[in-house]
Design a protein around this motif. Structure first.
Motif, PDB file in Angstrom:
ATOM      1  N   ALA A  17       0.833  -1.208   0.000  1.00  0.00           N
ATOM      2  CA  ALA A  17       0.000   0.000   0.000  1.00  0.00           C
ATOM      3  C   ALA A  17       0.863   1.252   0.000  1.00  0.00           C
ATOM      4  O   ALA A  17       0.544   2.241  -0.686  1.00  0.00           O
ATOM      5  CB  ALA A  17      -0.930  -0.008   1.216  1.00  0.00           C
ATOM      6  N   TRP A  49      -5.474   3.233  -3.717  1.00  0.00           N
ATOM      7  CA  TRP A  49      -6.202   2.564  -2.644  1.00  0.00           C
ATOM      8  C   TRP A  49      -5.414   2.456  -1.334  1.00  0.00           C
ATOM      9  O   TRP A  49      -5.900   1.892  -0.345  1.00  0.00           O
ATOM     10  CB  TRP A  49      -6.616   1.154  -3.089  1.00  0.00           C
ATOM     11  CG  TRP A  49      -5.527   0.329  -3.698  1.00  0.00           C
ATOM     12  CD1 TRP A  49      -5.235   0.207  -5.026  1.00  0.00           C
ATOM     13  CD2 TRP A  49      -4.566  -0.486  -3.005  1.00  0.00           C
ATOM     14  NE1 TRP A  49      -4.161  -0.643  -5.210  1.00  0.00           N
ATOM     15  CE2 TRP A  49      -3.733  -1.083  -3.984  1.00  0.00           C
ATOM     16  CE3 TRP A  49      -4.340  -0.782  -1.660  1.00  0.00           C
ATOM     17  CZ2 TRP A  49      -2.687  -1.942  -3.651  1.00  0.00           C
ATOM     18  CZ3 TRP A  49      -3.293  -1.642  -1.335  1.00  0.00           C
ATOM     19  CH2 TRP A  49      -2.492  -2.203  -2.311  1.00  0.00           C
ATOM     20  N   VAL A  53      -6.953   1.558   2.734  1.00  0.00           N
ATOM     21  CA  VAL A  53      -6.522   0.262   3.255  1.00  0.00           C
ATOM     22  C   VAL A  53      -5.835   0.434   4.610  1.00  0.00           C
ATOM     23  O   VAL A  53      -6.070  -0.336   5.544  1.00  0.00           O
ATOM     24  CB  VAL A  53      -5.580  -0.448   2.254  1.00  0.00           C
ATOM     25  CG1 VAL A  53      -4.798  -1.555   2.939  1.00  0.00           C
ATOM     26  CG2 VAL A  53      -6.390  -1.034   1.105  1.00  0.00           C
ATOM     27  N   TYR A 230     -11.101   9.416  -2.531  1.00  0.00           N
ATOM     28  CA  TYR A 230     -11.128   8.547  -1.350  1.00  0.00           C
ATOM     29  C   TYR A 230     -12.543   8.139  -0.953  1.00  0.00           C
ATOM     30  O   TYR A 230     -12.748   7.105  -0.343  1.00  0.00           O
ATOM     31  CB  TYR A 230     -10.450   9.242  -0.173  1.00  0.00           C
ATOM     32  CG  TYR A 230      -8.947   9.316  -0.303  1.00  0.00           C
ATOM     33  CD1 TYR A 230      -8.188   8.203  -0.642  1.00  0.00           C
ATOM     34  CD2 TYR A 230      -8.271  10.517  -0.090  1.00  0.00           C
ATOM     35  CE1 TYR A 230      -6.818   8.268  -0.768  1.00  0.00           C
ATOM     36  CE2 TYR A 230      -6.890  10.596  -0.206  1.00  0.00           C
ATOM     37  CZ  TYR A 230      -6.174   9.463  -0.545  1.00  0.00           C
ATOM     38  OH  TYR A 230      -4.809   9.535  -0.668  1.00  0.00           O
ATOM     39  N   ALA A 239     -10.825  -1.269  -2.040  1.00  0.00           N
ATOM     40  CA  ALA A 239      -9.963  -1.305  -0.852  1.00  0.00           C
ATOM     41  C   ALA A 239     -10.409  -2.398   0.107  1.00  0.00           C
ATOM     42  O   ALA A 239      -9.581  -3.125   0.671  1.00  0.00           O
ATOM     43  CB  ALA A 239      -9.971   0.057  -0.159  1.00  0.00           C
TER      44      ALA A 239
END
Length: 329
Positions: A17, A49, A53, A230, A239
């Motif tokens: 990530a 993502w 996460v 987001y 996610a």
């Protein structure tokens, strides 16, 4: 033999990530230089993502608030503020000033790293959030999470309210934290098949790629709202699926756990305002001097090299200081 306490599958997800976050920031510069390149747009959307996460991970495992935890987070951020600033001064991008050195010691209120102060507030609120999760049954927690997600999406995508601010807000952080807590609750009752989750990730990524390649450029702003922001529903779903996929992977590795312990330093350095001239200077040179697969390959090599260098510096400087302070405290 030392016992492995942290889940290496999730620690591996942290590392990946973080690399995606750095890649996304590099691709931002690529898109600015090549706004009509659909391949770059696709990679740009697919690499976004990382932040949700990270928040899902925090909610799933819950933040155990303590003075020591807050102090260590402050010290983590402050040390890397100082490293970034002093390195920038050494390279001639800035000059050393006492006021700026003091600001480095106040990372929760004097930084361009928007994630840091919001995560600090999430840490402070975590005892109340954890108590709420504990006192709600699964159905109530599910309803509460759905209401939070729905309100967050509506206030951001429809109303465009500064309360959510497209994900740059404590409201968004709380929403993802509670979503992670709900995923933990239902994961205990129902485990999804690994193959189905992997197919789900592949399907979501394929959908985003196809939409980017097919939809006219004049409608890319609308597509960005659906798959990139987001608070976009497709990004959130992607996610969640990626996170649940890694929950099903069984890995035990001290090496992965050790590397992941320094992964946040990558964000603190590369996106720090004092490192911008160095980081984006190199990215800009790659974008201007190369193109196509060669450009993308060099960006990946630069990202991997930078990540390795930052982790090595973190192990050499920050971790020994943290261990020494923890012993004294």
């Amino acid at each position: 033999m030392e016992k492995i306490e942290r889940s290496s599958n999730i620690e591996l997800l942290r590392i990946i990530a973080m690399i995606m976050i750095v890649l996304y920031h590099c691709l931002t510069e690529c898109i600015t230089a090549n706004p009509n390149n659909r391949i770059l747009l696709s990679a740009y959307y697919l690499s976004h993502w990382g932040v949700p996460v990270f928040l899902l991970i925090s909610g799933y495992f819950s933040v155990k608030l303590s003075f020591k935890k807050v102090f260590n987070f402050w010290m983590y951020c402050a040390i890397w503020m100082l490293i970034s600033y002093l390195l920038s001064c050494t390279m001639g991008y800035h000059v050393i000033e006492v006021g700026t050195l003091i600001k480095c010691m106040l990372p929760f209120s004097n930084t361009n790293l928007w994630f840091v102060p919001f995560y600090f507030w999430l840490m402070l609120l975590s005892p109340m959030l954890n108590a709420g999760v504990k006192n709600l049954n699964t159905k109530e927690l599910g309803i509460y999470t759905i209401v939070l997600l729905s309100a967050t999406l509506y206030f951001s995508l429809v109303w465009k309210s500064p309360i959510v601010d497209a994900g740059h807000s404590i409201v968004y952080f709380i929403t993802l934290y509670m979503t992670g807590a709900f995923l933990k609750r239902i994961n205990g009752f129902y485990r999804l098949n690994f193959r189905r989750l992997a197919m789900g990730v592949f399907t979501m990524l394929l959908i985003v790629t196809m939409l980017t390649l097919i939809i006219p450029l004049s409608y890319q702003k609308l597509l960005k709202g659906l798959v990139f922001f987001y608070v976009s529903p497709i990004l959130l779903l992607c996610a969640v699926i990626i996170f649940m996929l890694f929950l099903q992977i069984n890995i035990k590795s001290r090496f992965v756990n050790n590397i992941a312990g320094s992964s946040f330093a990558i964000y603190l350095f590369h996106e720090n305002g004092w490192s911008h001239a160095f980081f984006y200077g190199i990215v800009g040179k790659i974008i201007n001097d190369f193109s196509g697969l060669e450009q993308f390959g060099l960006l990946l090599l630069f990202i991997l090299g930078l990540c390795i260098a930052i982790i090595m510096v973190d192990k050499a400087i920050r971790e020994p200081i943290t261990k020494l302070v923890n012993k004294l405290c």
